[in-house]
Scaffold this active site. Structure first.
Site, PDB file in Angstrom:
ATOM      1  N   SER A 563      -3.765  -4.957  -9.556  1.00 22.14           N
ATOM      2  CA  SER A 563      -4.599  -5.859  -8.767  1.00 22.14           C
ATOM      3  C   SER A 563      -3.837  -7.170  -8.564  1.00 22.14           C
ATOM      4  O   SER A 563      -2.749  -7.164  -7.995  1.00 22.14           O
ATOM      5  CB  SER A 563      -5.941  -6.064  -9.466  1.00 22.14           C
ATOM      6  OG  SER A 563      -6.875  -6.655  -8.599  1.00 22.14           O
ATOM      7  N   ASP A 650     -11.142   1.430  -2.245  1.00 23.32           N
ATOM      8  CA  ASP A 650     -11.108   0.167  -2.981  1.00 23.32           C
ATOM      9  C   ASP A 650     -11.619  -0.952  -2.077  1.00 23.32           C
ATOM     10  O   ASP A 650     -11.126  -1.137  -0.965  1.00 23.32           O
ATOM     11  CB  ASP A 650      -9.666  -0.118  -3.422  1.00 23.32           C
ATOM     12  CG  ASP A 650      -9.557  -1.262  -4.419  1.00 23.32           C
ATOM     13  OD1 ASP A 650     -10.512  -2.052  -4.530  1.00 23.32           O
ATOM     14  OD2 ASP A 650      -8.517  -1.349  -5.081  1.00 23.32           O
ATOM     15  N   HIS A 682     -11.557   0.635  -6.900  1.00 21.32           N
ATOM     16  CA  HIS A 682     -10.593  -0.296  -7.489  1.00 21.32           C
ATOM     17  C   HIS A 682     -10.172   0.134  -8.889  1.00 21.32           C
ATOM     18  O   HIS A 682      -9.039  -0.092  -9.303  1.00 21.32           O
ATOM     19  CB  HIS A 682     -11.208  -1.698  -7.539  1.00 21.32           C
ATOM     20  CG  HIS A 682     -10.231  -2.774  -7.862  1.00 21.32           C
ATOM     21  ND1 HIS A 682      -9.161  -3.072  -7.052  1.00 21.32           N
ATOM     22  CD2 HIS A 682     -10.145  -3.630  -8.913  1.00 21.32           C
ATOM     23  CE1 HIS A 682      -8.466  -4.070  -7.571  1.00 21.32           C
ATOM     24  NE2 HIS A 682      -9.034  -4.427  -8.704  1.00 21.32           N
TER      25      HIS A 682
END
Length: 710
Positions: A563, A650, A682
């Protein structure tokens, strides 16, 4: 902005997909940038799906020879895990609540059993092989997930009287949940069904209502709703709406069940509103009016018959202080309970009937302290390992005699303690079983300090297996993890999958770079906005330190981040590609400038407090352009091997970012692979066996990069 149709391209599984290029030009602040792969953003475009499938086919072809190792690692993870197991029961009302896992089943089973008596505060010791008297299955995730490729719960709560269950289900991975209600007495499914909710729906204390939030088109939770059971969803009352796109909204009841708290927050500013739990349609009243740059959160208690709020805030207190105010007049006189102590970051406070609990950080580690309401003193609960992670959890009761804690370290498996308030003793309730003869003493953990370019000392945590010698005796394969954003701290916690690399001689390390929260609020401030480059250079300096001190070598070093940590990976790949043999980027935020320029995309506007606003500020635009990985792929260097993993659904970091990044890396001859989960979010795939297989895939690739794949 101008767009022409993509030119044609071709791909076969044996060769890298050749991504089509479009003639797109993006202009901001007088700067024009050609972006030939922005057409990937068309998620519904058949050509985009075809390209992603071609990438998956190529990645499968390139890694097919690792199938045996992947299977071995998966079996190692599976073989170390007690597949049929139970969690430690948590008392709530008249029941003990716990979870079951069953061998061969992907998802957990939520259960409860009745208390033996009202004075029963010792959780029963449950055995997977023995029936639990009076057990009731509340929800079986395996049943709920039947016929679905993805399944996740975003809400799960039993009403205070124990008769109703609400649960929110996501079957796409986009974190939009449908809330349903079940009668636990009759087993009947109630007609109440609320689609499109955010996570965290909750019952009112009387069980008559459900409080939930919904999101706007940019995936920002912006509205709090009140649903009365048995009434149409179309009639639900709007309790609160936040029009400012910089703020998220959430709601929940105080531990005392006295108030509903509606919380509004950005990265740097927060505000809370209270509603009497007995009159949920009443007008909310503000705790403290929002002030730009001031964050706070409150916790309700009753002391000497008076409703009070303990408020943790940073108004003139960088690392926060704790004050006490009257709940009837929160903006009135403040009594300081814990003063601001620079470098000791106060994290949170939880209040119970007779005492409170304070979380804080000191010396780069989390701490837990008991708060005495009478004199405001804090008694720290001590642990004897040099590195560890600890936090509270599973404490729904208002007046318990014990406090439930979760604890672990790099070498100590996840542990559940009850801290006895009267005796000040830790009562061991359960330690995560690790099968196959795991011995914590076979492994070692330590912290070293790397010197950054500006002289700041950066902590680096390490764990290794002793049988391969002491870390630093000779260069060895090393797996360096980093994050460094949102004041999020990477704790030294235990991992079963990690054992598969430690047992092959790999050292695992975490670089606690600026932008995280490990060393206090200033640590975060020094790694965000126009200081963001410190995050990247800190990681590079940690890598150099580990190489210079003989822990590893450039040919044996693999970096990983996910991320915002994926942004870190993309940035260091451009800054110092010569230091790494490989880079593993999970759902990586590598096209940061494009995303933060577009306020219509999920999360963009609220992210301006973290990264800056390049849309309206030319200096921020230039600064972000200077480090955004996609913008800065270099033709003059040899990149390490790169594996980027993403998910089609996501909603936080869109698949398009790593897809574009990999395409651009290929233009300069980089050996880059893209793996896109076509049904996931995600957090990746759902189901524990699927997640183990996913991690086995990544670890097999990593081990090959450091020449340990045999």
């Amino acid at each position: 902005m101008t767009i022409d149709s993509p030119t044609s391209g071709s791909a076969t599984p044996a060769t890298p997909p050749v991504a089509s290029r479009s003639h797109l030009v993006r202009t901001h602040h007088g700067d024009s940038v050609e972006d030939p792969y922005e057409w990937f953003r068309g998620k519904e475009d058949a050509a985009v799906i075809e390209h992603l499938e071609a990438e998956n086919a190529y990645t499968q072809e390139r890694t097919a020879h690792l199938e045996g190792l992947r299977t071995t690692i998966f079996e190692e993870i599976k073989g170390r895990t007690l597949e049929t197991d139970l969690s430690v029961p948590t008392r709530h009302g008249a029941w003990w609540y716990y979870g079951r896992t069953l061998e061969g089943k992907q998802y957990g089973i939520h259960c409860r059993a009745p208390l033996a008596s009202e004075d029963d505060w010792t959780p029963p010791e449950l055995s997977p092989d023995a029936a639990v008297p009076g057990e009731q299955v509340l929800l079986d995730g395996n049943v709920e997930a039947e016929g679905q490729e993805f399944f996740a719960l975003g809400s799960f709560e039993v009403s205070l009287d124990g008769t109703l269950l609400l649960y929110g289900v996501d079957v796409a991975g986009d974190e939009r949940y449908t809330v349903r209600v079940r009668n636990l007495v009759t087993g009947e499914q109630l007609p109440d069904e609320i689609p499109g909710t955010f996570a965290g729906a909750t019952f009112s204390p009387d069980g008559r209502f459900i409080v939930y939030t919904t999101v706007d088109d940019a995936w920002r939770p912006d509205t709090v709703w009140l649903h009365e059971l048995g009434t149409p969803v179309a009639d639900d009352a709007k309790l609160f709406h936040e029009p400012d796109e910089r703020y998220w909204v959430g709601a929940g009841f105080t531990h005392s069940d006295r108030f509903l708290v509606i919380g509004i927050g950005s990265s740097i500013t927060s505000e809370e509103w209270l509603v009497d739990a007995g009159d949920l349609r009443a007008e909310p009243r503000v705790v403290w009016p929002r002030t730009e740059g001031v964050e706070y959160d409150s916790s309700h208690a009753v002391i000497d018959g008076e409703d009070v709020l303990f408020i943790l805030h940073n108004d003139g207190a960088l690392d926060f202080e704790l004050v006490r105010v009257a709940a009837s007049d929160p903006s009135g006189a403040r009594q300081t309970v814990i003063p601001h102590r620079p470098g000791e970051r106060l994290l949170g406070v939880s209040t119970f009937r007779d005492w409170g609990v304070v979380g804080y950080r000191r010396g780069g580690l989390p701490r837990i302290g008991m708060l005495d309401y009478a004199d405001g003193s804090v008694s720290e609960i001590e642990f004897d390992e040099p590195l560890y992670a600890v936090g509270t959890g599973g404490n729904p009761e208002w007046a318990p005699p014990v406090l439930r804690l979760g604890y672990g370290s790099f070498v100590t498996p996840g542990t559940v303690y009850d801290y006895d308030i009267a005796t000040h003793k830790l009562l061991l309730r359960k330690r995560q079983p690790v099968l196959g003869g795991y011995e914590p003493s076979d492994y070692a953990q330590a912290r070293v300090w790397a010197t950054a370019h500006d002289g700041v000392q950066i902590p680096v945590s390490l764990v290794w297996k002793r049988s391969f010698g002491e870390a630093g005796d000779a260069p060895r394969a090393l797996h360096l993890y980093g994050y460094g954003s949102y004041e999020h701290s990477i704790e030294p916690g235990f991992s079963v999958p990690r054992l598969s690399e430690l047992d092959r001689g790999v050292i695992f390390a975490v670089a606690h770079v600026r932008g995280g929260g490990e060393m206090g609020r200033q640590w975060y401030e020094d790694g965000k906005m126009l200081s963001k480059r410190n995050t990247f250079t800190d990681f590079v300096d940690c890598a150099r330190h580990l190489i210079d001190q003989g822990f590893t070598s450039a040919s044996q070093l693999v970096a990983e981040g996910g991320s915002a940590g994926g942004l870190l990976m993309g940035a260091v790949a451009n800054l110092a590609p010569e230091l790494f043999a490989g880079i593993l980027a999970d759902v990586p935020f590598v096209d940061a400038l494009t995303t933060i320029l577009d306020p219509s995309l999920p999360l963009t506007v609220i992210e301006w407090d973290e990264w800056g606003d390049p849309l309206h500020n030319a200096d921020v635009y230039a600064y972000m352009k200077s480090y955004s990985p996609y913008e800065n792929v270099r033709a003059d260097v040899a990149y390490p091997r790169i594996l980027a993993v993403t998910s089609l659904n996501d909603t936080r970091v869109l698949y398009v970012e790593p897809a574009k990044w990999v395409a651009r890396l290929r233009e300069v001859g980089a050996d880059a692979l893209l793996k896109c989960e076509m049904v996931a979010g995600h957090g990746g795939v759902s189901g524990r066996y699927n997640s183990w297989k996913e991690r086995a895939f990544e670890l097999a690739w990593l081990l090959e990069v450091v020449a340990l794949a045999d």
